[in-house]
Design a protein around this motif. Structure first.
Motif, short mmCIF file in Angstrom:
data_model
loop_
_atom_site.label_atom_id
_atom_site.label_comp_id
_atom_site.label_asym_id
_atom_site.label_seq_id
_atom_site.Cartn_x
_atom_site.Cartn_y
_atom_site.Cartn_z
N GLN A 124 1.72 4.91 1.39
CA GLN A 124 1.51 5.60 2.66
C GLN A 124 2.52 6.73 2.80
O GLN A 124 3.71 6.54 2.56
CB GLN A 124 1.67 4.62 3.81
N VAL A 157 0.85 -1.19 0.00
CA VAL A 157 0.00 0.00 0.00
C VAL A 157 0.89 1.24 0.00
O VAL A 157 2.03 1.21 0.45
CB VAL A 157 -0.94 0.04 1.23
N ARG A 170 -2.41 7.18 13.29
CA ARG A 170 -2.73 5.81 12.93
C ARG A 170 -1.54 4.88 13.11
O ARG A 170 -0.38 5.31 13.01
CB ARG A 170 -3.17 5.73 11.47
N GLN A 217 -5.84 7.78 -0.64
CA GLN A 217 -5.77 7.81 0.82
C GLN A 217 -4.34 7.43 1.22
O GLN A 217 -3.53 7.03 0.39
CB GLN A 217 -6.78 6.85 1.44
N GLN A 253 -7.32 3.27 6.04
CA GLN A 253 -8.71 3.39 5.62
C GLN A 253 -9.31 4.72 6.08
O GLN A 253 -9.25 5.07 7.26
CB GLN A 253 -9.54 2.23 6.20
N GLY A 254 -9.86 5.48 5.13
CA GLY A 254 -10.52 6.74 5.47
C GLY A 254 -9.58 7.90 5.73
O GLY A 254 -10.02 8.94 6.22
N THR A 255 -8.30 7.76 5.39
CA THR A 255 -7.34 8.84 5.61
C THR A 255 -7.25 9.74 4.37
O THR A 255 -7.68 9.34 3.28
CB THR A 255 -5.94 8.27 5.93
N ASN A 292 -2.65 1.19 8.61
CA ASN A 292 -4.09 1.41 8.79
C ASN A 292 -4.45 2.75 8.13
O ASN A 292 -4.43 3.81 8.77
CB ASN A 292 -4.44 1.44 10.27
#
Length: 225
Positions: free
Chosen positions: A107, A105, A125, A149, A131-133, A129
């Protein structure tokens, strides 16, 4: 082709010397010297982790990350490659370092002061993790890559092997307090434990936290209750 090899961290050398001195003197080891591994605290500056797809979009088809500097954790490195991060108000951070190897992923990890400068509102976070960022736009020499995200402030955490976790009486997901000495000494609460056989004992804090305590290589560091 020259190969860059990681050099021993100062804390590792001091730990070995301390154990040798106590053994030579025939005295029992104090707790800090009796630990299986030295406690290392490093500042994790703003950086990003990218997928192979993102790297190829930014740097060209088939591009592979080069090693600029090996990090303390085995197999992890600061890449030669950097990108430009474009925030929501068209403010930018240039030369954002990529950490390798590639991950599954995308980031971006920032300190809160970085996020404020860019106009982001980012959540705290656990790494991974996302999700929704918030998302962001990255720019490289070969083009742009849009992250839907993945922009976070990473929770401060400590990497541990099972041997270290047993010595300190914790398990993965527990929290520890980290006491950092020096003239600006502080105690950092809620430091997340991450346990894995491949980990070396290392605490990661961000630049805001490192600046707050003026972290230096020679300051004493310990876990407290």
């Amino acid at each position: 082709m020259e190969t860059l090899l990681p050099t021993p961290h100062r804390a590792v050398v001091e730990h070995l010397v301390r154990r040798a001195v106590y053994a030579r003197m025939g005295k029992p080891l104090p707790r800090v010297a009796g630990a299986p591994n030295p406690l290392v605290v490093n500042v994790s500056t703003r950086h990003c982790h990218l997928t192979t797809e993102a790297v190829e979009t930014l740097f060209g088809k088939g591009h592979q990350l080069g090693v600029h500097k090996w990090l303390y954790q085995e197999g992890q490195f600061a890449a030669k490659e950097t990108v430009t991060l474009i925030g929501p108000r068209s403010r930018v951070i240039s030369n954002l370092r990529i950490l390798g190897p590639c991950r599954k992923v995308n980031q971006v990890e920032l300190a809160y002061s970085d996020a404020i400068a860019l106009g982001f509102e980012i959540p705290l976070r656990i790494s991974g993790n996302i999700q929704g960022t918030p998302g962001a736009m990255l720019m490289g020499p070969n083009g742009f890559f849009e992250m839907e995200q993945g922009v976070i402030r990473a929770m401060r955490h400590v990497h541990m092997s099972p041997t270290d976790a047993e010595f300190y009486g914790v398990k993965s997901g527990d929290a520890l307090k980290v006491k950092i000495g020096g003239e600006c000494g502080i105690t950092l609460d809620k430091t997340l434990c991450r346990v894995d056989p491949g980990f070396k004992l290392e605490v990661h804090i961000d630049t805001d936290e490192g600046n707050a305590c003026d972290l230096q290589p020679d300051v004493p560091v310990e876990f407290t209750q």
